[in-house]
Design a protein around this motif. Structure first.
Motif, PDB file in Angstrom:
ATOM      1  N   GLU A  53      40.617  46.503  43.106  1.00  0.00           N
ATOM      2  CA  GLU A  53      40.033  46.222  41.828  1.00  0.00           C
ATOM      3  C   GLU A  53      39.969  44.734  41.652  1.00  0.00           C
ATOM      4  O   GLU A  53      39.211  44.256  40.773  1.00  0.00           O
ATOM      5  CB  GLU A  53      40.813  46.800  40.744  1.00  0.00           C
ATOM      6  CG  GLU A  53      40.640  48.623  40.446  1.00  0.00           C
ATOM      7  CD  GLU A  53      41.540  48.976  39.448  1.00  0.00           C
ATOM      8  OE1 GLU A  53      42.569  48.471  39.263  1.00  0.00           O
ATOM      9  OE2 GLU A  53      41.109  50.055  39.078  1.00  0.00           O
ATOM     10  N   GLN A  54      40.712  43.760  42.283  1.00  0.00           N
ATOM     11  CA  GLN A  54      40.895  42.391  42.113  1.00  0.00           C
ATOM     12  C   GLN A  54      39.729  41.669  43.143  1.00  0.00           C
ATOM     13  O   GLN A  54      39.490  40.599  42.794  1.00  0.00           O
ATOM     14  CB  GLN A  54      42.384  41.933  42.554  1.00  0.00           C
ATOM     15  CG  GLN A  54      43.369  42.689  41.834  1.00  0.00           C
ATOM     16  CD  GLN A  54      44.623  41.876  42.437  1.00  0.00           C
ATOM     17  OE1 GLN A  54      44.848  41.449  43.319  1.00  0.00           O
ATOM     18  NE2 GLN A  54      45.665  42.139  41.627  1.00  0.00           N
ATOM     19  N   GLN A  55      39.307  42.522  43.817  1.00  0.00           N
ATOM     20  CA  GLN A  55      38.008  41.910  44.681  1.00  0.00           C
ATOM     21  C   GLN A  55      36.975  42.341  44.221  1.00  0.00           C
ATOM     22  O   GLN A  55      36.439  42.971  43.486  1.00  0.00           O
ATOM     23  CB  GLN A  55      38.120  42.649  46.188  1.00  0.00           C
ATOM     24  CG  GLN A  55      39.440  42.612  46.906  1.00  0.00           C
ATOM     25  CD  GLN A  55      39.456  43.615  48.148  1.00  0.00           C
ATOM     26  OE1 GLN A  55      38.310  44.309  48.450  1.00  0.00           O
ATOM     27  NE2 GLN A  55      40.351  43.323  48.862  1.00  0.00           N
ATOM     28  N   SER A  56      36.032  41.134  44.377  1.00  0.00           N
ATOM     29  CA  SER A  56      34.498  41.413  43.748  1.00  0.00           C
ATOM     30  C   SER A  56      33.740  42.244  44.710  1.00  0.00           C
ATOM     31  O   SER A  56      33.884  41.967  46.103  1.00  0.00           O
ATOM     32  CB  SER A  56      33.880  40.043  43.402  1.00  0.00           C
ATOM     33  OG  SER A  56      33.869  39.083  44.542  1.00  0.00           O
ATOM     34  N   PRO A  57      32.783  43.039  44.287  1.00  0.00           N
ATOM     35  CA  PRO A  57      32.062  43.743  45.220  1.00  0.00           C
ATOM     36  C   PRO A  57      31.060  42.812  46.131  1.00  0.00           C
ATOM     37  O   PRO A  57      30.598  41.868  45.483  1.00  0.00           O
ATOM     38  CB  PRO A  57      31.265  44.688  44.341  1.00  0.00           C
ATOM     39  CG  PRO A  57      31.537  44.340  42.943  1.00  0.00           C
ATOM     40  CD  PRO A  57      32.734  43.340  42.932  1.00  0.00           C
ATOM     41  N   SER A  59      28.156  41.352  47.402  1.00  0.00           N
ATOM     42  CA  SER A  59      26.755  41.117  46.983  1.00  0.00           C
ATOM     43  C   SER A  59      25.690  41.661  47.844  1.00  0.00           C
ATOM     44  O   SER A  59      24.778  41.947  47.590  1.00  0.00           O
ATOM     45  CB  SER A  59      26.240  39.775  46.287  1.00  0.00           C
ATOM     46  OG  SER A  59      26.616  39.017  47.212  1.00  0.00           O
TER      47      SER A  59
END
Length: 72
Positions: A53-57, A59
């Protein structure tokens, strides 16, 4: 993580049966664990979910250039 693996968005179903914990999931996933193994797996899943949840998906996940993931 394998970039071609689509993450499942439906949770599995856990149950206690005859002293074991069973987990049924999508696409025929089925596993039975001892109560101790299930409890530790649960802790590890919660920690991995917290980190994810802390990681950005990524792109650009479809082109094979996603960010490195943290090991749990």
């Amino acid at each position: 993580m394998n970039d071609r693996l689509k993450p499942e968005d439906e949770p599995g179903v856990a149950a206690a049966e005859q002293g074991q914990v069973t987990l049924d999931g999508p696409n025929g996933l089925a596993i039975a664990m001892t109560p101790a193994a299930a409890a530790e797996t649960g802790r590890r899943l919660i920690e991995a979910a917290r980190l994810a949840e802390q990681q950005s998906p990524p792109s650009n996940a479809m082109d094979g250039h996603s960010e490195a993931s943290e090991d749990v």
